[in-house]
Design an enzyme around this catalytic site. Structure first.
Site, PDB file in Angstrom:
ATOM      1  N   HIS A   1       0.757  -1.222   0.030  1.00  0.00           N
ATOM      2  CA  HIS A   1      -0.039  -0.113  -0.079  1.00  0.00           C
ATOM      3  C   HIS A   1       0.873   1.297   0.055  1.00  0.00           C
ATOM      4  O   HIS A   1       2.129   1.102   0.423  1.00  0.00           O
ATOM      5  CB  HIS A   1      -0.847   0.241   1.359  1.00  0.00           C
ATOM      6  CG  HIS A   1      -1.525  -1.014   1.806  1.00  0.00           C
ATOM      7  ND1 HIS A   1      -1.006  -2.096   2.298  1.00  0.00           N
ATOM      8  CD2 HIS A   1      -2.951  -1.209   1.708  1.00  0.00           C
ATOM      9  CE1 HIS A   1      -2.155  -3.000   2.921  1.00  0.00           C
ATOM     10  NE2 HIS A   1      -3.270  -2.366   2.369  1.00  0.00           N
TER      11      HIS A   1
ATOM     12  N   ASP B   1       2.350   2.011   3.455  1.00  0.00           N
ATOM     13  CA  ASP B   1       3.460   1.019   4.042  1.00  0.00           C
ATOM     14  C   ASP B   1       4.792   1.478   3.530  1.00  0.00           C
ATOM     15  O   ASP B   1       5.577   1.340   4.313  1.00  0.00           O
ATOM     16  CB  ASP B   1       3.214  -0.196   3.284  1.00  0.00           C
ATOM     17  CG  ASP B   1       1.905  -0.775   3.152  1.00  0.00           C
ATOM     18  OD1 ASP B   1       1.191  -0.601   4.183  1.00  0.00           O
ATOM     19  OD2 ASP B   1       1.726  -1.842   2.455  1.00  0.00           O
TER      20      ASP B   1
ATOM     21  N   GLU C   1     -11.242  -6.965  -2.900  1.00  0.00           N
ATOM     22  CA  GLU C   1     -11.160  -8.058  -1.760  1.00  0.00           C
ATOM     23  C   GLU C   1     -12.124  -7.960  -0.862  1.00  0.00           C
ATOM     24  O   GLU C   1     -12.171  -7.083  -0.034  1.00  0.00           O
ATOM     25  CB  GLU C   1      -9.621  -7.859  -0.921  1.00  0.00           C
ATOM     26  CG  GLU C   1      -9.433  -8.861  -0.024  1.00  0.00           C
ATOM     27  CD  GLU C   1      -8.117  -8.666   0.646  1.00  0.00           C
ATOM     28  OE1 GLU C   1      -7.110  -8.179  -0.222  1.00  0.00           O
ATOM     29  OE2 GLU C   1      -7.889  -9.186   1.706  1.00  0.00           O
TER      30      GLU C   1
ATOM     31  N   GLU D   1      -9.331 -13.888   0.456  1.00  0.00           N
ATOM     32  CA  GLU D   1      -8.635 -13.994   1.577  1.00  0.00           C
ATOM     33  C   GLU D   1      -9.191 -15.068   2.523  1.00  0.00           C
ATOM     34  O   GLU D   1     -10.323 -15.009   3.003  1.00  0.00           O
ATOM     35  CB  GLU D   1      -8.260 -12.669   2.278  1.00  0.00           C
ATOM     36  CG  GLU D   1      -7.317 -13.022   3.618  1.00  0.00           C
ATOM     37  CD  GLU D   1      -7.068 -11.573   4.510  1.00  0.00           C
ATOM     38  OE1 GLU D   1      -6.587 -10.644   3.845  1.00  0.00           O
ATOM     39  OE2 GLU D   1      -7.375 -12.016   5.565  1.00  0.00           O
TER      40      GLU D   1
ATOM     41  N   HIS E   1     -10.932 -13.743   5.763  1.00  0.00           N
ATOM     42  CA  HIS E   1     -12.176 -12.935   5.366  1.00  0.00           C
ATOM     43  C   HIS E   1     -13.005 -14.157   5.289  1.00  0.00           C
ATOM     44  O   HIS E   1     -14.137 -13.842   5.750  1.00  0.00           O
ATOM     45  CB  HIS E   1     -11.728 -12.141   4.491  1.00  0.00           C
ATOM     46  CG  HIS E   1     -10.667 -10.920   4.531  1.00  0.00           C
ATOM     47  ND1 HIS E   1     -10.453  -9.967   3.654  1.00  0.00           N
ATOM     48  CD2 HIS E   1     -10.005 -10.642   5.786  1.00  0.00           C
ATOM     49  CE1 HIS E   1      -9.474  -9.258   4.344  1.00  0.00           C
ATOM     50  NE2 HIS E   1      -9.323  -9.483   5.362  1.00  0.00           N
TER      51      HIS E   1
ATOM     52  N   ASP F   1      -5.197 -14.221  -0.841  1.00  0.00           N
ATOM     53  CA  ASP F   1      -4.468 -13.758   0.282  1.00  0.00           C
ATOM     54  C   ASP F   1      -4.523 -15.045   1.416  1.00  0.00           C
ATOM     55  O   ASP F   1      -5.695 -15.472   1.788  1.00  0.00           O
ATOM     56  CB  ASP F   1      -5.105 -12.906   1.026  1.00  0.00           C
ATOM     57  CG  ASP F   1      -4.504 -11.481   0.340  1.00  0.00           C
ATOM     58  OD1 ASP F   1      -3.920 -11.500  -0.448  1.00  0.00           O
ATOM     59  OD2 ASP F   1      -4.811 -10.421   1.029  1.00  0.00           O
TER      60      ASP F   1
ATOM     61  N   ASP G   1      -9.985 -11.205  13.064  1.00  0.00           N
ATOM     62  CA  ASP G   1      -9.025 -11.417  11.895  1.00  0.00           C
ATOM     63  C   ASP G   1      -7.380 -11.291  12.398  1.00  0.00           C
ATOM     64  O   ASP G   1      -6.808 -10.390  12.365  1.00  0.00           O
ATOM     65  CB  ASP G   1      -9.297 -10.254  11.139  1.00  0.00           C
ATOM     66  CG  ASP G   1      -8.532 -10.174   9.926  1.00  0.00           C
ATOM     67  OD1 ASP G   1      -8.240 -11.366   9.413  1.00  0.00           O
ATOM     68  OD2 ASP G   1      -8.791  -9.340   8.950  1.00  0.00           O
TER      69      ASP G   1
ATOM     70  N   ASP H   1      -4.866 -12.946  11.002  1.00  0.00           N
ATOM     71  CA  ASP H   1      -3.919 -12.916   9.804  1.00  0.00           C
ATOM     72  C   ASP H   1      -2.356 -13.683  10.249  1.00  0.00           C
ATOM     73  O   ASP H   1      -1.470 -13.328  10.411  1.00  0.00           O
ATOM     74  CB  ASP H   1      -3.328 -11.297   9.786  1.00  0.00           C
ATOM     75  CG  ASP H   1      -4.223 -10.598   8.918  1.00  0.00           C
ATOM     76  OD1 ASP H   1      -5.096 -11.229   8.116  1.00  0.00           O
ATOM     77  OD2 ASP H   1      -4.238  -9.427   8.998  1.00  0.00           O
TER      78      ASP H   1
ATOM     79  N   ASP I   1      -0.717 -12.170   3.341  1.00  0.00           N
ATOM     80  CA  ASP I   1      -1.098 -11.247   3.941  1.00  0.00           C
ATOM     81  C   ASP I   1      -1.135 -11.463   5.434  1.00  0.00           C
ATOM     82  O   ASP I   1      -1.901 -11.320   6.158  1.00  0.00           O
ATOM     83  CB  ASP I   1      -2.606 -10.845   3.310  1.00  0.00           C
ATOM     84  CG  ASP I   1      -2.930  -9.593   4.267  1.00  0.00           C
ATOM     85  OD1 ASP I   1      -2.316  -8.875   4.808  1.00  0.00           O
ATOM     86  OD2 ASP I   1      -4.537  -9.186   4.044  1.00  0.00           O
TER      87      ASP I   1
HETATM   88  C1  GLC Z   1      -5.353  -4.454   4.621  1.00  0.00           C
HETATM   89  C2  GLC Z   1      -6.217  -5.584   4.927  1.00  0.00           C
HETATM   90  C3  GLC Z   1      -5.911  -6.745   3.922  1.00  0.00           C
HETATM   91  C4  GLC Z   1      -5.802  -6.466   2.467  1.00  0.00           C
HETATM   92  C5  GLC Z   1      -4.846  -5.046   2.284  1.00  0.00           C
HETATM   93  C6  GLC Z   1      -4.865  -4.732   0.787  1.00  0.00           C
HETATM   94  O1  GLC Z   1      -3.915  -4.653   4.838  1.00  0.00           O
HETATM   95  O2  GLC Z   1      -5.978  -5.995   6.191  1.00  0.00           O
HETATM   96  O3  GLC Z   1      -6.461  -7.802   4.256  1.00  0.00           O
HETATM   97  O4  GLC Z   1      -5.391  -7.595   1.969  1.00  0.00           O
HETATM   98  O5  GLC Z   1      -5.084  -4.393   3.156  1.00  0.00           O
HETATM   99  O6  GLC Z   1      -6.041  -3.920   0.672  1.00  0.00           O
HETATM  100 MN    MN Z   2      -5.813  -9.310   2.536  1.00  0.00          MN
END
Ligand code: GLC
Ligand code: MN
Length: 431
Positions: free
Chosen positions: A97, A100, A228, A264, A267, A292, A303, A305, A335
């Site tokens: 993202h 990040d 997603e 995912e 999810h 994911d 969640d 992860d 993820d």
């Molecule tokens: C966030 C969500 C994750 C998703 C990612 C991409 O980190 O927790 O599930 O894949 O964003 O948008």
């Molecule tokens: Mn995800």
């Protein structure tokens, strides 16, 4: 610069090896006519691996990484360390993202400049690294400006801000040769119906997505746009609840041929489905894109992860993927985050090595199951009655004509076993 991961790696395939090595993931192993690496298409998630501080709802940061803090020097060091880990793991892809990879600036323009500088660093690293971009995405959920949504926000200025953010992330994804662009609408939902105009918000969401698709064509981005799904968390109710719900939105907006899904595991579980259910449904509807591969804890119900560690579960997911022809532009993104006590650099590498091995075992088992053919033969046999011309004719007939057959032909259907236990026993032979 000294290496964050010391003398770790590159990780080799060595089934009898000591310490950190792949015991199952041999990238060059041929499976159903394709190398394992090309089947699995692993990706490292930048956010959990390099940007997540280790917090949970009851406590804050546990990780103490030298690049933490909102500075450009930190962001540059983070990029160094990320590509150091990519060299160690040798996985073909990563995902990120905007938030990040760069510190937030005082203005949109400053954030954009920060972002573009790091994207340029990625571009130059990718000239020599084998790691490519599986997908880029925008973080439209962490900053407080997004607390009431992004595209679905009651404030039109947030809609505009979100559009500008997605545009910039699509440009970066395109520039880096990304194979997909993901939209996860973490805050596209509501906390309470008492202050929410759901119809209006859904219309805004549809308009936003149409703009994204138009822009993709305008810039000539050939990757897939992926949504997603997630049912809730952070919001009480998220509009992109699950595969079926997203498909309904796509049809309503006329985008079911333009947009695919990133599914995912965690999810799916939150939505009350199995992972393989969500994958199979997306395949049936022609919208399967990518996955994911991170599980939730079945007891805690939120969640979490976590990295995958259950081979039979993973095998069933890959079975559905292989049955549909495998990944096209998609892949297997982890993820997944470490547990917050796993402080050492080695933990981060070990988590990925283990996950890659689990997925390799799962995919190999799935391929063997498909090639073994027992499940598909049983499935074909179960529907064989539909292969006759009379049965097929019913599907283009009308209710009265079909009804008339029952008495005219004296139909008396004989119930047949679904053979579930026998089929489960077949699966157990492979996993
Ligand atoms: C966030 C969500 C994750 C998703 C990612 C991409 O980190 O927790 O599930 O894949 O964003 O948008
Ligand atoms: Mn995800």
């Amino acid at each position: 610069m000294s290496r964050f991961f010391g003398d770790l790696g590159p990780i080799r395939f060595d089934p009898q090896g000591e310490g950190l090595c792949f015991r199952h993931y041999d990238p060059d192993r041929m499976v159903m006519g394709k190398r394992l690496e090309e089947h699995l298409r692993f990706a490292v998630a930048y956010w959990h691996s390099f940007a997540w501080p280790g917090g949970d709802p009851f406590g804050g940061q546990t990780f103490d990484r030298p690049w933490f803090g909102d500075t450009m020097d930190g962001a540059r060091m983070k990029a160094e360390v990320a590509f150091e880990m990519f060299e160690i793991l040798g996985q073909p892809f990563f995902c990120f993202h905007d938030a990040d990879i760069r510190p937030e600036g005082a203005t949109f323009a400053e954030s954009r400049r920060n972002f573009e500088e790091i994207v340029d660093i990625f571009a130059s690293k990718m000239e020599t690294s084998k790691t490519r971009l599986l997908w880029g995405t925008a973080n439209l959920f962490s900053h407080r400006r997004f607390m009431s949504g992004a595209a679905t926000n009651p404030d039109p200025d947030v809609f505009a801000w979100s559009a500008a953010t997605v545009k910039q992330c699509m440009d970066a994804t395109h520039k880096l040769g990304g194979e997909n662009y993901v939209l996860w609408g973490g805050r596209e939902g509501y906390e309470t119906l008492l202050n929410t105009d759901m119809g209006r918000e859904l219309d805004q969401m549809g308009r936003f997505l149409s703009m994204v698709v138009d822009y993709k064509h305008k810039i000539g981005f050939e990757g897939a746009i992926l949504i997603e799904p997630k049912p809730q968390e952070p919001t009480k109710h998220q509009y992109d609840y699950d595969v079926a719900t997203v498909y309904g939105h796509l049809q309503r907006f006329g985008l079911e041929k333009e947009v695919k899904l990133n599914i995912e595991q965690g999810h799916a579980i939150l939505a009350g489905h199995s992972f393989e259910h969500e994958i199979a449904l997306a395949q049936a509807l022609g919208v399967f894109g990518s996955i994911d591969m991170n599980r939730n804890d079945y007891q805690s119900g939120w969640d979490t992860d976590q990295f995958p560690n259950n081979v039979p579960e993973v095998a069933l997911a890959y079975y559905e993927i292989l049955k549909g022809g495998g990944f096209a532009s998609g892949g297997t993104n982890f993820d997944a985050k470490l547990r917050r006590q796993s402080l050492d650099p080695e933990d981060l590498v070990a988590a990925h090595v283990g996950a890659m091995d689990v997925c390799a075992r799962g995919l190999i088992a799935a391929a063997d199951m498909l090639e073994g053919g027992e499940l598909e033969a049983a499935r074909r046999a179960r529907y064989a009655g539909w292969e006759t011309p009379e049965a097929q004719a019913m599907l283009t007939s009308d209710l009265e004509t079909v009804a008339a057959r029952v008495e005219a032909e004296g139909l008396d259907p004989e119930p047949r076993s679904g053979r579930q236990e026998i089929l489960e026993n077949v699966v157990n032979r492979y996993v």
